[in-house]
Motif scaffolding. Sequence first.
Motif, PDB file in Angstrom:
ATOM      1  N   ILE A   8       0.812  -1.226   0.000  1.00 43.17           N
ATOM      2  CA  ILE A   8       0.000   0.000   0.000  1.00 43.17           C
ATOM      3  C   ILE A   8       0.846   1.276   0.000  1.00 43.17           C
ATOM      4  N   GLN A   9       2.139   1.122  -0.304  1.00 39.70           N
ATOM      5  CA  GLN A   9       3.032   2.291  -0.230  1.00 39.70           C
ATOM      6  C   GLN A   9       2.538   3.449  -1.100  1.00 39.70           C
ATOM      7  N   GLU A  10       2.031   3.123  -2.282  1.00 36.25           N
ATOM      8  CA  GLU A  10       1.666   4.175  -3.239  1.00 36.25           C
ATOM      9  C   GLU A  10       0.305   4.798  -2.946  1.00 36.25           C
ATOM     10  N   ARG A  11      -0.365   4.319  -1.922  1.00 39.82           N
ATOM     11  CA  ARG A  11      -1.626   4.988  -1.561  1.00 39.82           C
ATOM     12  C   ARG A  11      -1.716   5.312  -0.072  1.00 39.82           C
ATOM     13  N   THR A  12      -0.563   5.308   0.605  1.00 38.94           N
ATOM     14  CA  THR A  12      -0.560   5.609   2.037  1.00 38.94           C
ATOM     15  C   THR A  12      -0.204   7.077   2.279  1.00 38.94           C
ATOM     16  N   VAL A  13      -0.894   7.694   3.219  1.00 38.47           N
ATOM     17  CA  VAL A  13      -0.562   9.052   3.653  1.00 38.47           C
ATOM     18  C   VAL A  13      -0.268   9.020   5.153  1.00 38.47           C
ATOM     19  N   VAL A  14       0.905   9.540   5.513  1.00 40.51           N
ATOM     20  CA  VAL A  14       1.344   9.599   6.907  1.00 40.51           C
ATOM     21  C   VAL A  14       0.907  10.941   7.493  1.00 40.51           C
ATOM     22  N   VAL A  15       0.183  10.905   8.598  1.00 43.37           N
ATOM     23  CA  VAL A  15      -0.208  12.146   9.255  1.00 43.37           C
ATOM     24  C   VAL A  15       0.620  12.292  10.529  1.00 43.37           C
ATOM     25  N   GLY A  16       1.490  13.287  10.528  1.00 44.11           N
ATOM     26  CA  GLY A  16       2.451  13.451  11.613  1.00 44.11           C
ATOM     27  C   GLY A  16       1.932  14.337  12.729  1.00 44.11           C
ATOM     28  N   PRO A  17       2.534  14.203  13.908  1.00 42.13           N
ATOM     29  CA  PRO A  17       2.120  14.958  15.084  1.00 42.13           C
ATOM     30  C   PRO A  17       3.106  16.100  15.366  1.00 42.13           C
ATOM     31  N   VAL A  18       2.978  16.684  16.559  1.00 47.63           N
ATOM     32  CA  VAL A  18       4.051  17.506  17.113  1.00 47.63           C
ATOM     33  C   VAL A  18       4.594  16.731  18.309  1.00 47.63           C
ATOM     34  N   GLY A  19       5.907  16.709  18.436  1.00 47.03           N
ATOM     35  CA  GLY A  19       6.566  15.922  19.478  1.00 47.03           C
ATOM     36  C   GLY A  19       7.835  15.345  18.890  1.00 47.03           C
ATOM     37  N   CYS A  20       8.386  14.337  19.564  1.00 46.11           N
ATOM     38  CA  CYS A  20       9.633  13.734  19.080  1.00 46.11           C
ATOM     39  C   CYS A  20       9.494  13.231  17.643  1.00 46.11           C
ATOM     40  N   SER A  21       8.298  12.771  17.280  1.00 44.29           N
ATOM     41  CA  SER A  21       8.098  12.177  15.958  1.00 44.29           C
ATOM     42  C   SER A  21       7.551  13.191  14.953  1.00 44.29           C
ATOM     43  N   VAL A  22       7.845  14.465  15.191  1.00 43.42           N
ATOM     44  CA  VAL A  22       7.327  15.529  14.320  1.00 43.42           C
ATOM     45  C   VAL A  22       7.762  15.344  12.865  1.00 43.42           C
ATOM     46  N   PHE A  23       8.903  14.656  12.668  1.00 47.22           N
ATOM     47  CA  PHE A  23       9.400  14.436  11.298  1.00 47.22           C
ATOM     48  C   PHE A  23       8.958  13.091  10.720  1.00 47.22           C
ATOM     49  N   VAL A  24       7.977  12.457  11.330  1.00 43.58           N
ATOM     50  CA  VAL A  24       7.638  11.082  10.937  1.00 43.58           C
ATOM     51  C   VAL A  24       7.356  10.946   9.442  1.00 43.58           C
ATOM     52  N   TYR A  25       6.789  12.007   8.834  1.00 43.59           N
ATOM     53  CA  TYR A  25       6.463  11.922   7.400  1.00 43.59           C
ATOM     54  C   TYR A  25       7.716  11.833   6.530  1.00 43.59           C
ATOM     55  N   GLN A  26       8.871  12.170   7.100  1.00 41.53           N
ATOM     56  CA  GLN A  26      10.110  12.077   6.311  1.00 41.53           C
ATOM     57  C   GLN A  26      10.655  10.653   6.261  1.00 41.53           C
ATOM     58  N   TRP A  27      10.261   9.824   7.214  1.00 42.86           N
ATOM     59  CA  TRP A  27      10.890   8.495   7.304  1.00 42.86           C
ATOM     60  C   TRP A  27      10.290   7.499   6.311  1.00 42.86           C
ATOM     61  N   PHE A  28       9.147   7.876   5.717  1.00 40.22           N
ATOM     62  CA  PHE A  28       8.465   6.944   4.805  1.00 40.22           C
ATOM     63  C   PHE A  28       8.548   7.426   3.364  1.00 40.22           C
ATOM     64  N   ARG A  29       8.601   6.475   2.449  1.00 41.19           N
ATOM     65  CA  ARG A  29       8.492   6.832   1.024  1.00 41.19           C
ATOM     66  C   ARG A  29       7.015   6.876   0.662  1.00 41.19           C
ATOM     67  N   CYS A  30       6.290   7.724   1.364  1.00 41.36           N
ATOM     68  CA  CYS A  30       4.847   7.872   1.171  1.00 41.36           C
ATOM     69  C   CYS A  30       4.531   9.361   1.249  1.00 41.36           C
ATOM     70  N   ASP A  31       3.366   9.752   0.733  1.00 42.98           N
ATOM     71  CA  ASP A  31       2.926  11.125   0.936  1.00 42.98           C
ATOM     72  C   ASP A  31       2.748  11.366   2.427  1.00 42.98           C
ATOM     73  N   GLY A  32       2.985  12.611   2.848  1.00 41.60           N
ATOM     74  CA  GLY A  32       2.884  12.884   4.277  1.00 41.60           C
ATOM     75  C   GLY A  32       2.474  14.312   4.565  1.00 41.60           C
ATOM     76  N   ILE A  33       1.974  14.490   5.761  1.00 40.52           N
ATOM     77  CA  ILE A  33       1.507  15.819   6.170  1.00 40.52           C
ATOM     78  C   ILE A  33       1.791  16.023   7.645  1.00 40.52           C
ATOM     79  N   GLN A  34       2.105  17.256   7.973  1.00 43.27           N
ATOM     80  CA  GLN A  34       2.363  17.618   9.362  1.00 43.27           C
ATOM     81  C   GLN A  34       1.107  18.276   9.912  1.00 43.27           C
ATOM     82  N   SER A  35       0.773  17.979  11.163  1.00 43.57           N
ATOM     83  CA  SER A  35      -0.456  18.532  11.757  1.00 43.57           C
ATOM     84  C   SER A  35      -0.124  19.491  12.887  1.00 43.57           C
ATOM     85  N   ALA A  36      -1.082  20.364  13.176  1.00 42.58           N
ATOM     86  CA  ALA A  36      -0.975  21.147  14.406  1.00 42.58           C
ATOM     87  C   ALA A  36      -1.040  20.177  15.585  1.00 42.58           C
TER      88      ALA A  36
END
Lengths: 360, 252
Positions: free
Chosen positions: B47-75
């Motif tokens: 499902i890599q080509e249809r997964t979207v990572v929704v990131g938080p604020v905290g230690c894992s704020v960069f979580v969307y960078q660790w995946f080869r998937c579309d990603g978004i940072q949230s408030a």
Amino acid sequence: MRDKILIAGNDAIAEAGIRAGCRSYFGYPITPQNELLEYMSAHMPKAGGVFVQAESEIGAINMCYGASAAGARTMTSSSGPGMSLKLEGISYLAGSDLPCVIVNVARGGPGLGNIAPGQGDYFQATKGGGHGDYRMIVLAPATIPEATELTMLAFDLADKYRTPVLVLVDGVLGQMMEPVEFRDPVDPATLPPKPWALTGAQGRPPNIVTSFFLDPQELSELNLKRQDRYRRIVTQEVRYEEFETGDATIVIAAYGTVARIARTTVKLARNEGIKLGLLRPITLWPFPYAPLRALSNRVKVILTVEMSAGQMLEDVRLAVAERAETPFYGEMGGIVPTPRGILMEVKKYASYDAEDDQGF
Amino acid sequence: MPVMTQKMTKVFERPRSLADIEFTYCPGCHHGLITRIIAQVIDELGIQERTVVVGPVGCSVFVYQWFRCDGIQSAHGRACAVATGIKRVNPDLIVFTYQGDGDLAAIGTAESIHAANRGENITVIFINNQIYGMTGGQMAPTTLIGQWATSCPDGRDAGLAGYPIRFSEMVAQLDAPVYVTRQSLYDQKRIMATSRAIKKAFQYQVECKGYSLVEILANCPTSWHMTPTQANKHIADVVTSVFPLGDLVDRG
């Protein structure tokens, strides 16, 4: 031939959103905008769209943030107290360069205020409100037909400049009914593609939507690019209307509901021989500084009238500087000025109209 | 270099969905392990080509960078609302949030509970390490009674700060969620169980079954002032007595 229908402002704005090709609405009930949300709950599913009554205005604006990031035209609406909650999300939308249309059916404030019409949210709408260096296009219709036109325009501007756009009305425009001839609906399938959207990283590198940049240089450059875009908006998107300003010696500056009332005042004044005109900003940001500046070179008084303590007044004074008198007349607490009430204020300065300038 | 003549079989490799970028996490932290497990699951489900990572604020704020998937940072706290917006307008996408205890169970309580209650067809990965790591070790809603943190220097006092929130139990009493589970990573057996739980949660989303929450009891050697080994033992001996492991809901 399109049909003219009698429709309330809140319903009309909702219908205009659907006709603009918006297929996702997220909101939370608050008076006096409830009918907008209710209209969406009934009509958005029929149009094949998404309606979610969120847990709060914060939830709603963040659902818009997600929907917009996924490439959809999206919309939310609220009123004063709810708008304050949405400011966090608006800052993130602006910081991530996401389009979104937000409607504020403004009421009396501050705090819980009341549910009567108000214009006390001007600063919040035009000067930021949320954190950081961002701007938001603010459209202020004065009639319900215009509200439908500007709501549809709001979606185009939001997509064109990748920015949130606010449609600012008040409880009067939200609740009253007028005949409206709607524009033909836009088919969402015909809208330009958004290659930056989160649609799945298929055959392309991942798309990332974020406002988070730890490197000061990188964040600075992104801000500079955004400011360039804002300058383009200022150059290209100022909208305003002048009414009877050609020979005017006194001009009222007013927007929205108050501008509509002031139009009647202009007619009353002219019946009494007072050369009164009206300048009505349609975009509150970008603000029509240049036309006001031009007027201030040939009129003696620019009277700002608002349902606030004098917020747009600050922009009027920025435009006019010392070239003309800039008095103010305002009502607060949900009190709506009357045409004759404004005329009484105008008459205070009517002596300035005298040929010999004795008034000064 | 000697020339290899025998045919080699690859038995272990970096998941394709895991980006080749260095983590920003502290040494010994569980975040990296969880990220890798999720990437592995994304690979396994294709499902890599249809997964979207929704990131938080905290230690894992960069979580969307660790995946080869579309990603978004949230408030901070809004990830579940953001995920709702994405999933509702494009139900073909596989949307997951990755949130810490502060993001999910303090500032984002409303968004998190209501996404669960609406039964949004999303997967929520909840990292419960009982501390605010990124901001330097302040008290979390999940901090244990008596646990030291920089904002409760005498240890968490229930009279002042209440009790550790069992967020999964709160979600489990709702009607909509299809899968709610609490897992940990303190030994190999638990790591394997966590992998299976994450896979199940994503599988349910792929099958349009609805909302899943996978809570993972994670460590924070830095802010706990423990070695990774001590931290694992602390989770096994102490943390699991407050946050019991296992499935709370499985309606799949």
